[in-house]
Scaffold this motif. Structure first.
Motif: not given
Length: 80
Positions: A58-72
């Motif tokens: 989660k931290v790495k995704a935020e640092e790299l500005n990567i979108r997080i999708f939920s399963e739905e």
């Protein structure tokens, strides 16, 4: 390029999913030309996250500005 086209993109699958197994989700990614991955990098297109996603990812995704999708969200967009 179509919105549902994942050709050549790396998608990280992490966490615990309610309605689909990781195998099913990875098959959906592959059916759209994407590559399931386990590690977050600058080449990650987005993260498909269930509950209990690892805090480091989660931290790495935020640092790299990567979108997080939920399963739905993922199933709505890419089908299941």
């Amino acid at each position: 390029m179509a919105d549902t086209d994942l050709k050549g993109k790396s998608i990280v699958v992490t966490g615990v999913f309610e309605n689909h197994s990781r195998v099913e989700l990875k098959k959906i990614i592959e059916s759209h030309g994407g590559k399931p991955s386990s590690s977050v990098s600058k080449n990650t297109a987005f993260i498909l996250a269930g509950s209990k996603m690892g805090p480091k990812k989660k931290v790495k995704a935020e640092e790299l500005n990567i979108r997080i999708f939920s399963e739905e969200e993922f199933i709505k967009k890419y089908g299941g």
